[in-house]
Design an enzyme around this catalytic site. Structure first.
Site, PDB file in Angstrom:
ATOM      1  CB  CYS A 102       1.020  -3.814   5.488  1.00 45.06           C
ATOM      2  SG  CYS A 102      -0.484  -4.800   5.673  1.00 45.06           S
TER       3      CYS A 102
ATOM      4  CG  HIS B 105      -0.318   0.076   2.535  1.00 46.56           C
ATOM      5  ND1 HIS B 105      -0.030   1.268   3.159  1.00 46.56           N
ATOM      6  CD2 HIS B 105       0.084  -0.893   3.396  1.00 46.56           C
ATOM      7  CE1 HIS B 105       0.517   1.030   4.342  1.00 46.56           C
ATOM      8  NE2 HIS B 105       0.603  -0.268   4.513  1.00 46.56           N
TER       9      HIS B 105
END
Length: 621
Positions: free
Chosen positions: A538, A519
């Site tokens: 992440c 992301h």
């Protein structure tokens, strides 16, 4: 996945977001607290500090969701192969039997197996089972012809003896080969040969398994490792070997068949043939342009030694002219910057410990260990890594899009911090979300948000988060008695799309049980750091638009246009595997192996598992 950002820059955005959602803006410090957990007051325990009050008994205030742990690896014990079912059923002896002495040339396989009655051969349980199953159904020799080793046996023994070239341990596959000439009686010779037959089959099966799947089960080491099993039909291996003369080709085909594996093998061979580092540079060297040090010529010699065609064309003349200088001449700054950038650093031109380590700080022994570890880890992955593919190498802090053998995109990445490590696994990219919602993981809700919510239950409402119950019904955060919950929260929390959203303007999903994805991030400054283990797990990308365009097979302009239209999703229609990998030694696209710091100290844990496996195998015969 951490909620981090440039706090001064984000404050006006956060206020605007709160107004857009219909809430009254809190104080600036309050918004800092809501979005980033304590604002400018640094809190090393997490982004959402606990309130300054005592909790009431029974509120579960100490409950937390723990991260995976590393286990002391225990290899499966070997078992003694039970040959009873292969042995002939005893028959009443006759005078004719007493006069007959069997030999490999004059009897059948079934007669020879009598020599296994007291044989102690130890093997892995599945290999022991496969041996008996195969020879029960196929009572014949694979490795012997006319009482002698045949060509298959000779090739197999040679391959097993070359195991070290693949980073394996030759002792794991050792078989005592019968001498060509012997003074043994025919009966003794028969026994020796049938035992060799079984031992070689057992070790060939071990080799085939190790080459295909690795010597350890990574999933047993830690919950951070997540790999599907790579089934191997052990009986089928023996059937194939019994009907082919291409034993070497078959056994070598069990290894990964990708250029990265071959490059690591070449590097291992080169390292073992090389001399120990004869140039030692002070690991604490700190040198800025204009300063001088007797260590500088050593560093420049190492750079010159490893020049490729591109670097040589750009900087060869400069190094030849200034390579002996102890003064850090400004002309050398572009050379140092280029070396730093190739090593994944920001390229500031300052020679410091990380620059030295990238050139001279890894000893020959350390490099060999890293390469052996990398070879083992590659055996956990598919033999063909696929094209196109996305490859994230955590220790390098990079993410790449690779297609048809070409690295079309390489971008800096932020991975999980040591306390929130990114898992090692592979999956398939499925979707791109534009202006995404952030579904806050339960671990962050419990460990970092909950302490604040107990004293300020409405802060999620004010900060642009949505709370929903187990049926999906949206409810105000202020209406929840957060003090009643510990490690099990029956509510979901998500952050609405905005410029302050922790995921930035897009995310790239590949569904997995670890809730890990790639992301964007509002915290751009993190990409300027060399050590980028800074997230909740992440993968944050410096160039998320480029990666989205690559996996979608489109242009960055197309992605930019999609972003103008608010929240939406788009499926990835091609098969694109993604590797969230962890390699401290890894070849670039030209085959040159680069070395990286072991940020999570995983190499040592794998070495412990390999040592445990070798210890179990050592007594085998």
């Amino acid at each position: 996945m951490k909620i981090l950002g440039n706090k001064r820059a984000v404050m006006p955005i956060a206020i605007a977001a709160a107004l857009a959602f219909g809430q009254q803006p809190a104080s600036a410090q309050g918004l800092f607290d809501m979005l980033f957990g304590g604002g400018l007051r640094h809190n090393p325990q997490g982004e959402f500090p606990p309130p300054p009050r005592k909790l009431q008994p029974g509120t579960g205030g100490g409950a937390r969701i723990s991260s995976p742990t590393y286990n002391i690896y225990r290899a499966d014990k070997l078992v003694r192969v039970d040959f009873k079912s292969l042995l002939p059923v005893p028959q009443p002896a006759t005078a004719q039997d007493a006069a007959f002495v069997p030999s490999v040339t004059s009897n059948t396989f079934r007669d020879a197996v009598a020599g296994l009655s007291d044989y102690e051969l130890f093997a892995e349980p599945d290999i022991a089972k496969a041996l008996i199953a195969y020879y029960s159904a196929n009572p014949d020799f694979i490795w012997l012809t006319d009482s002698a080793l045949n060509g298959r046996a000779q090739d197999a023994v040679r391959v097993l003896g070359e195991a070290a070239s693949y980073g394996l341990t030759p002792a794991d596959y050792t078989v005592d080969v019968p001498a060509a000439t012997t003074s043994a009686t025919p009966e003794e010779r028969t026994k020796e040969m049938i035992r060799f037959e079984m031992a070689l089959s057992a070790r060939v099966l071990r080799y085939a398994h190790d080459a295909q799947s690795g010597r350890v089960d990574p999933n047993r080491m830690t919950g951070y490792y997540d790999f599907p099993a790579k089934p191997l039909d052990l009986e089928g291996v023996l059937k194939t070997l019994a009907h082919t003369q291409e034993v070497r080709t078959y056994l070598e085909s069990r290894h990964p068949q990708n250029p990265e594996y071959q490059a690591l093998r070449v590097e291992l061979e080169s390292l073992e043939a090389s001399e120990e580092n004869e140039i030692v540079v002070d690991p604490k060297l700190l040198l800025k342009p204009g300063e001088s040090s007797p260590e500088l010529p050593k560093l420049l010699t190492l750079i010159a030694r490893n020049l490729d065609d591109e670097m040589g064309g750009d900087y060869g003349e400069t190094l030849a002219r200034l390579g002996k200088s102890e003064i850090y001449d400004p002309e050398l700054v572009p050379v140092i910057k280029a070396v730093q950038q190739r090593a994944g650093m920001k390229g500031d031109g300052v020679i410091g410990p990380r620059t030295v380590a990238s050139l001279a700080g890894t000893s020959k022994a350390d490099k060999i260990e890293k390469v052996r570890v990398a070879l083992e880890e590659l055996r956990w992955l598919p033999s063909d890594l696929g094209s196109p593919r996305v490859f994230i190498n955590q220790p390098a802090f990079t993410a790449s899009y690779i297609d048809n053998g070409e690295e079309k995109l390489k971008t800096r990445a932020v991975i999980g911090k040591v306390t929130n490590q990114t898992a090692f696994f592979y999956n398939q990219i499925k979707q791109v979300d534009y202006h995404p919602y952030w579904g806050v993981p339960q671990s962050i809700i419990v460990n970092e948000m909950l302490p604040r919510l107990r004293s300020d239950p409405g802060y999620l409402d004010r900060a642009g988060y949505e709370v929903a119950d187990s049926s999906g019904r949206r409810i105000p955060s202020a209406a929840v008695d957060w003090g009643a919950y510990g490690s099990k929260i029956p509510f979901s929390v998500r952050q609405q799309p905005s410029e302050a959203n922790a995921l930035g303007e897009l995310k790239i999903l590949f569904p997995n049980k670890h809730a890990i994805y790639m992301h964007d991030t509002p915290q751009k400054s993190f990409f300027e750091r060399d050590m980028r283990a800074l997230s909740h797990g992440c993968i944050r990308l410096q160039d998320p638009r480029g990666m989205a365009a690559a996996v979608l097979g489109t242009s960055v302009d197309y992605v930019a246009e999609k972003l103008k239209h608010g929240h939406s999703t788009e499926n990835v229609t091609r098969v694109i595997p993604v590797y969230v990998a962890y390699f401290t030694a890894w070849p670039d696209m030209s085959g040159k192996v680069e070395y990286f710091d072991d940020v999570y100290d995983r190499d040592s844990k794998l070495m412990q598992a390999l040592d445990a496996t070798e210890a179990v195998r050592a007594p085998s015969t």
